[in-house]
Write an enzyme that holds these catalytic residues in place. Structure first.
Site, PDB file in Angstrom:
ATOM      1  N   ARG A 153      -0.984  -0.596  -8.722  1.00 12.79           N
ATOM      2  CA  ARG A 153      -2.340  -0.175  -8.376  1.00 12.79           C
ATOM      3  C   ARG A 153      -2.356   1.349  -8.314  1.00 12.79           C
ATOM      4  O   ARG A 153      -1.612   1.956  -7.537  1.00 12.79           O
ATOM      5  CB  ARG A 153      -2.716  -0.742  -7.004  1.00 12.79           C
ATOM      6  CG  ARG A 153      -4.041  -0.212  -6.471  1.00 12.79           C
ATOM      7  CD  ARG A 153      -4.243  -0.585  -5.007  1.00 12.79           C
ATOM      8  NE  ARG A 153      -4.275  -2.009  -4.813  1.00 12.79           N
ATOM      9  CZ  ARG A 153      -4.068  -2.601  -3.628  1.00 12.79           C
ATOM     10  NH1 ARG A 153      -3.789  -1.873  -2.563  1.00 12.79           N
ATOM     11  NH2 ARG A 153      -4.110  -3.909  -3.514  1.00 12.79           N
ATOM     12  N   ASP A 174       0.831  -1.201   0.000  1.00 16.52           N
ATOM     13  CA  ASP A 174       0.000   0.000   0.000  1.00 16.52           C
ATOM     14  C   ASP A 174       0.869   1.256   0.000  1.00 16.52           C
ATOM     15  O   ASP A 174       2.033   1.222   0.411  1.00 16.52           O
ATOM     16  CB  ASP A 174      -0.886   0.029   1.262  1.00 16.52           C
ATOM     17  CG  ASP A 174      -2.068  -0.938   1.162  1.00 16.52           C
ATOM     18  OD1 ASP A 174      -2.312  -1.493   0.082  1.00 16.52           O
ATOM     19  OD2 ASP A 174      -2.743  -1.117   2.194  1.00 16.52           O
TER      20      ASP A 174
HETATM   21  P1  FDA Z   1     -13.850   9.481  -5.683  1.00 11.04           P
HETATM   22  O1  FDA Z   1     -13.426   9.787  -4.282  1.00 11.04           O
HETATM   23  O2  FDA Z   1     -13.913  10.586  -6.667  1.00 11.04           O
HETATM   24  O3  FDA Z   1     -15.236   8.722  -5.601  1.00 11.04           O
HETATM   25  C1  FDA Z   1     -15.981   8.371  -6.754  1.00 11.04           C
HETATM   26  C2  FDA Z   1     -17.301   7.748  -6.302  1.00 11.04           C
HETATM   27  O4  FDA Z   1     -17.033   6.515  -5.628  1.00 11.04           O
HETATM   28  C3  FDA Z   1     -18.069   8.561  -5.271  1.00 11.04           C
HETATM   29  O5  FDA Z   1     -18.881   9.525  -5.890  1.00 11.04           O
HETATM   30  C4  FDA Z   1     -18.870   7.473  -4.567  1.00 11.04           C
HETATM   31  O6  FDA Z   1     -19.983   7.092  -5.355  1.00 11.04           O
HETATM   32  C5  FDA Z   1     -17.906   6.334  -4.529  1.00 11.04           C
HETATM   33  N1  FDA Z   1     -17.101   6.345  -3.282  1.00 11.04           N
HETATM   34  C6  FDA Z   1     -15.805   6.704  -3.165  1.00 11.04           C
HETATM   35  N2  FDA Z   1     -15.384   6.569  -1.886  1.00 11.04           N
HETATM   36  C7  FDA Z   1     -16.445   6.120  -1.190  1.00 11.04           C
HETATM   37  C8  FDA Z   1     -16.644   5.782   0.183  1.00 11.04           C
HETATM   38  N3  FDA Z   1     -15.658   5.865   1.070  1.00 11.04           N
HETATM   39  N4  FDA Z   1     -17.878   5.357   0.567  1.00 11.04           N
HETATM   40  C9  FDA Z   1     -18.875   5.240  -0.336  1.00 11.04           C
HETATM   41  N5  FDA Z   1     -18.747   5.553  -1.650  1.00 11.04           N
HETATM   42  C10 FDA Z   1     -17.551   5.972  -2.071  1.00 11.04           C
HETATM   43  N6  FDA Z   1      -5.311   5.204  -0.940  1.00 11.04           N
HETATM   44  C11 FDA Z   1      -4.038   5.401  -0.519  1.00 11.04           C
HETATM   45  O7  FDA Z   1      -3.664   6.536  -0.222  1.00 11.04           O
HETATM   46  N7  FDA Z   1      -3.169   4.361  -0.438  1.00 11.04           N
HETATM   47  C12 FDA Z   1      -3.524   3.091  -0.788  1.00 11.04           C
HETATM   48  O8  FDA Z   1      -2.701   2.178  -0.707  1.00 11.04           O
HETATM   49  C13 FDA Z   1      -4.853   2.860  -1.249  1.00 11.04           C
HETATM   50  N8  FDA Z   1      -5.275   1.617  -1.616  1.00 11.04           N
HETATM   51  C14 FDA Z   1      -6.496   1.469  -2.230  1.00 11.04           C
HETATM   52  C15 FDA Z   1      -6.868   0.227  -2.739  1.00 11.04           C
HETATM   53  C16 FDA Z   1      -8.056   0.098  -3.445  1.00 11.04           C
HETATM   54  C17 FDA Z   1      -8.416  -1.226  -4.036  1.00 11.04           C
HETATM   55  C18 FDA Z   1      -8.913   1.236  -3.614  1.00 11.04           C
HETATM   56  C19 FDA Z   1     -10.199   1.132  -4.389  1.00 11.04           C
HETATM   57  C20 FDA Z   1      -8.568   2.439  -3.050  1.00 11.04           C
HETATM   58  C21 FDA Z   1      -7.382   2.573  -2.337  1.00 11.04           C
HETATM   59  N9  FDA Z   1      -7.033   3.793  -1.751  1.00 11.04           N
HETATM   60  C22 FDA Z   1      -5.740   3.960  -1.299  1.00 11.04           C
HETATM   61  C23 FDA Z   1      -8.051   4.854  -1.555  1.00 11.04           C
HETATM   62  C24 FDA Z   1      -8.042   5.865  -2.700  1.00 11.04           C
HETATM   63  O9  FDA Z   1      -6.878   6.643  -2.664  1.00 11.04           O
HETATM   64  C25 FDA Z   1      -9.267   6.814  -2.625  1.00 11.04           C
HETATM   65  O10 FDA Z   1      -9.216   7.542  -1.430  1.00 11.04           O
HETATM   66  C26 FDA Z   1     -10.614   6.116  -2.708  1.00 11.04           C
HETATM   67  O11 FDA Z   1     -10.595   5.034  -3.590  1.00 11.04           O
HETATM   68  C27 FDA Z   1     -11.710   7.093  -3.201  1.00 11.04           C
HETATM   69  O12 FDA Z   1     -11.383   7.571  -4.481  1.00 11.04           O
HETATM   70  P2  FDA Z   1     -12.160   7.137  -5.839  1.00 11.04           P
HETATM   71  O13 FDA Z   1     -11.125   6.898  -6.869  1.00 11.04           O
HETATM   72  O14 FDA Z   1     -13.056   5.994  -5.573  1.00 11.04           O
HETATM   73  O15 FDA Z   1     -12.914   8.407  -6.347  1.00 11.04           O
END
Ligand code: FDA
Length: 312
Positions: A189, A138
């Site tokens: 990732r 991570d």
């Molecule tokens: P964005 O935040 O723009 O969200 C898009 C849409 O997704 C939202 O409108 C909502 O519908 C849905 N959504 C997003 N977050 C949600 C929540 N918490 N609850 C409900 N709905 C939600 N970060 C990091 O700093 N280090 C890491 O190692 C990782 N590892 C990691 C692994 C995996 C498999 C994922 C999916 C994510 C991570 N992250 C992470 C977290 C990442 O950095 C980020 O904070 C979240 O994925 C939210 O960003 P989105 O890309 O989903 O888009």
């Protein structure tokens, strides 16, 4: 509200308050697959049966006690032992992965943290490699990035297929990191980033982070590695399809990744389209920091939490 929540994610006082609410448990269960290995494995089996891949995270971070770091290694070894029976085989792509935070393996120890984390990580990677399980490290806050990349590169020398890592699109450096890791053929990732970073190192406005994500993704898709599109954002998911096609990648030459409990229907929809979808499954009793970061990502989660906590 996001900076306030992310500060709370590292505050022991806030932790005592939040974990004291009886309702917290209900909401935590939405994002965390239980506190025990047995409950995590039950979730893992269900997800695998539904055609999804998994990445399992034993929760914990910022360890400053070598004994705790050792305990984390032992838990990963026990987890990998159980997972070896489920690992299966999809050619070069491994359905079962573990996700590891180097700060939970001792990276934050004041003396020799980097070396201790490397030694502990090597023990986990060696066992995972033998079991046919991938390991992805991570990404944590930016002060750890150089050390994490050095450890990942060191381990990739011996285990190039088994070891991957996470890059965070909100960091200014990440486009360059994508270019370098893509040229090395690494499994990466890509996420947006979940920590509260200063503007000297990171984009802080969402449109800038989103634009950076798409630039980074196009670099990874055009490269020789294996991109893992970690996002719930419909724009990202749609663009990933276009970029993969433009780069001549088939459905199995990249994958989507989402967090347990978020956009379950979208995960299932992508599986019906024969896309690889991996779900990040956290478990353990050190869920506080992970849980608060999930609240910080979506104001609706905070509103739900506060309504539930104050209506009791
Ligand atoms: P964005 O935040 O723009 O969200 C898009 C849409 O997704 C939202 O409108 C909502 O519908 C849905 N959504 C997003 N977050 C949600 C929540 N918490 N609850 C409900 N709905 C939600 N970060 C990091 O700093 N280090 C890491 O190692 C990782 N590892 C990691 C692994 C995996 C498999 C994922 C999916 C994510 C991570 N992250 C992470 C977290 C990442 O950095 C980020 O904070 C979240 O994925 C939210 O960003 P989105 O890309 O989903 O888009």
């Amino acid at each position: 509200m996001r900076p306030m929540l992310l500060a709370a994610a590292r505050s022991p006082r806030a932790e005592r308050t939040v974990t004291g609410f009886p309702v917290t448990r209900t909401l935590v269960d939405r994002f965390v697959a239980g506190e025990s290995l047995a409950s995590a494995l039950a979730t893992v089996r269900e997800l695998l049966q539904s055609g999804r891949f998994v990445s399992i995270d034993f929760l914990g971070e910022d360890t400053v006690d070598p004994a705790q770091a050792r305990l984390t290694v032992d838990t990963y070894l026990a987890l990998i032992d159980e997972l070896s029976a489920l690992a299966g085989d999809s050619g070069d792509v491994r359905p079962v992965e573990v996700s590891v935070k180097l700060s939970a393996l001792g990276q934050a120890l004041p003396r020799d943290g980097h070396r201790i984390a490397l030694d502990n990580a090597r023990a986990v990677v060696r066992a995972a490699h033998a079991a046919g399980v991938w390991v992805t490290f991570d990404a944590e806050d930016h002060t750890t990035t150089d050390s994490t990349h050095a450890i990942v590169r060191e381990l990739r020398r011996d285990f190039p297929q088994t070891v991957g890592t996470v890059l965070q699109a909100y960091l200014h450096r990440t486009e360059d990191d994508c270019r370098a890791f893509a040229a090395e053929g690494a499994r990466i990732r890509l996420c947006k980033g979940a920590y509260d970073e200063p503007e000297s190192v990171a984009f802080r406005r969402k449109p800038e982070v989103d634009a950076s994500y798409l630039r980074c993704l196009s670099i990874l898709m055009a490269g020789s590695g294996y991109p893992m599109v970690a996002s719930h954002d419909p724009v990202v998911i749609g663009t990933a399809e276009l970029l993969a096609t433009a780069a001549g990648r088939g459905n199995t030459a990249f994958e989507y990744q989402m967090l347990y409990g978020i956009r379950d229907a979208e995960q299932a929809r992508l599986v019906t389209l024969d896309r690889h979808v991996r779900v990040y499954v956290p478990f353990g009793d050190q869920w506080y920091g992970y849980f608060i970061r999930r609240l910080a990502e979506r104001p609706a989660n905070v509103a739900f939490f506060l309504r539930s906590a104050t209506s009791r």
